[in-house]
Design a protein around this motif. Structure first.
Motif, short mmCIF file in Angstrom:
data_model
loop_
_atom_site.label_atom_id
_atom_site.label_comp_id
_atom_site.label_asym_id
_atom_site.label_seq_id
_atom_site.Cartn_x
_atom_site.Cartn_y
_atom_site.Cartn_z
N SER A 123 29.18 34.80 45.12
CA SER A 123 29.68 35.38 46.37
C SER A 123 29.04 34.72 47.58
CB SER A 123 29.39 36.89 46.41
OG SER A 123 30.01 37.56 45.35
N PRO A 134 39.94 32.03 47.61
CA PRO A 134 40.11 32.81 46.38
C PRO A 134 38.81 33.00 45.61
CG PRO A 134 41.08 30.61 46.16
CD PRO A 134 40.72 30.78 47.59
N ALA A 155 37.07 35.97 47.19
CA ALA A 155 37.72 37.24 46.81
C ALA A 155 37.39 37.63 45.38
CB ALA A 155 39.24 37.11 47.00
N SER A 206 34.72 40.75 44.07
CA SER A 206 35.24 41.83 43.24
C SER A 206 34.39 42.06 41.99
CB SER A 206 36.69 41.51 42.83
OG SER A 206 36.74 40.38 41.97
#
Length: 303
Positions: free
Chosen positions: A54, A211, A214, A218
Motif C-alpha cells: 500500500s 489499481p 486500490a 483492500s
C-alpha cells in the motif's frame, strides 16, 4: 572591428558559464542527496500506518498526481517517441523497483543498516553510466569508488554474521534497478528538464499504481497516524518527485559519475536522521563505515 569587439565582450561569459553551471549542478545534486537521505526514516514512519504494498503504490499515485498536474498546468507536450524507452527504464527502476524493494527490506532491516548498504549506489550508478553512455572515468575515480564499495560490503557481511540476509538481497536488487533508472534519467535530463523526466515516468506508472493501490488498500489494514501520514507525504513528494527533480538536473550539469559519488554522503546523513527521528541505536561500525566512504567523495570529485 565591430565583430571582434563583440567576440571579446562575449568571451568572459562563455568562459565563466560552464563553471557556474557546474557549481549550480553540484548544489542541485547535493539537495537531491539530502532529500534521499530522509527516505528510509520516512519509509519506516510510513510502515507504522500502511502495509508495504500500500505504501509504495499510494506514494506513486500521489507523486504522479502532483507531477501530472504540473505537466498539465504548464502545457508540457508529450515526450518524443524516442524517449519512451528511457522513461520506461526510469519508471521501472526509480518509481517502482527501488521503492518496493527497499520497503520490503525495511520490514526486517534497520534504516541504519539499509542506509550503509545503499552506499554502494554510487559505484553501481557509475558502472551503469560507463556501460550505457560510454563515460570513461579515470583510474583514480574507480579505485576510490571500489574502496568505498569494499567498505560497505565488509560492513554488510559483518553485521549479518558472515552471511547475507533476505533484506540484504532486496537492498542489492534495489541498487541495480535504481542505478539503471538514475543513468537513464541523467541521460534524458540533458535533452529535457529534469522535473519532466521524473514527471513523465510517474505518469507512465499510473495504469499500474492506481489499481495496485486500490488492491493493496483492500487487503492491508491502514492505521493512519501522524508518523504514517508524514512518512507517506515525504516519500511521495520529497523523495519521489522534488528530490528527483533536483537530482536529475544536477546529473545533467555535472555528469552522472561525478554526481553519483555525492551519494557517498547519503549513508552518514541517514544515520543522523535515524537517530534523531527513530531513536535507533547502532554499533560504531555504521558511522565508521559511512565516514570511510565519505572520504572517497573528495578523491572522486578531484578525479
Amino acid at each position: 572591428m565591430r565583430a571582434q569587439s563583440s567576440a571579446t565582450t562575449a568571451s568572459p561569459i562563455a568562459v565563466s558559464a560552464p563553471g557556474e553551471l557546474q557549481g549550480l549542478g553540484t548544489v542541485q545534486a547535493a539537495l537531491g542527496v539530502v532529500a534521499f537521505s530522509l527516505t528510509f526514516p520516512a519509509t519506516a514512519w510510513g510502515l507504522e500506518s500502511f502495509g508495504p504494498w500500500s505504501l509504495v503504490a499510494v506514494r506513486g499515485v500521489l507523486a504522479a498526481l502532483v507531477a501530472g498536474g504540473c505537466l498539465l498546468a504548464l502545457r508540457v507536450p508529450l515526450p518524443a517517441r524516442r524517449h519512451l524507452a528511457g522513461l520506461s527504464v526510469v519508471a521501472a527502476g526509480v518509481v517502482l523497483g527501488f521503492p518496493m524493494l527497499t520497503t520490503l527490506a525495511l520490514q526486517t532491516s534497520t534504516t541504519a543498516h539499509a542506509a550503509v548498504v545503499v552506499g554502494l549506489l554510487p559505484l553501481t550508478t557509475a558502472v551503469f553510466s560507463a556501460l550505457r553512455t560510454g563515460a570513461r572515468p579515470s583510474r583514480r575515480f574507480w579505485l576510490a569508488a571500489v574502496a568505498g564499495a569494499a567498505a560497505v560490503l565488509a560492513f554488510t557481511v559483518g553485521q549479518s554474521g558472515g552471511a547475507l540476509t533476505t533484506a540484504d538481497g532486496y537492498l542489492f536488487g534495489a541498487l541495480l534497478v535504481c542505478a539503471a533508472g538514475y543513468t537513464e534519467g541523467g541521460r534524458l535530463a540533458r535533452v529535457m528538464p529534469g522535473w519532466q523526466v521524473i514527471g513523465w515516468a510517474l505518469v507512465l506508472c499510473l495504469p499500474l499504481t492506481v489499481p495496485a493501490a486500490a488492491l493493496a488498500l483492500s487487503y492491508e489494514p491502514v492505521r493512519l497516524g501522524v508518523h504514517g501520514a508524514a512518512g507517506l507525504l515525504w516519500v511521495a513528494l520529497g523523495s519521489q518527485f522534488l528530490g528527483l527533480v533536483v537530482w536529475y538536473r544536477g546529473m545533467a550539469a555535472i555528469g552522472i559519475p561525478r554526481a553519483s559519488q555525492l551519494q557517498l554522503a547519503q549513508p552518514l546523513l541517514t544515520l543522523v536522521w535515524s537517530a534523531l527521528l527513530l531513536g535507533e541505536h547502532f554499533t560504531v561500525a555504521a558511522p565508521l563505515t559511512a565516514l570511510a566512504v565519505l572520504v572517497c567523495i573528495a578523491v572522486t570529485q578531484r578525479s
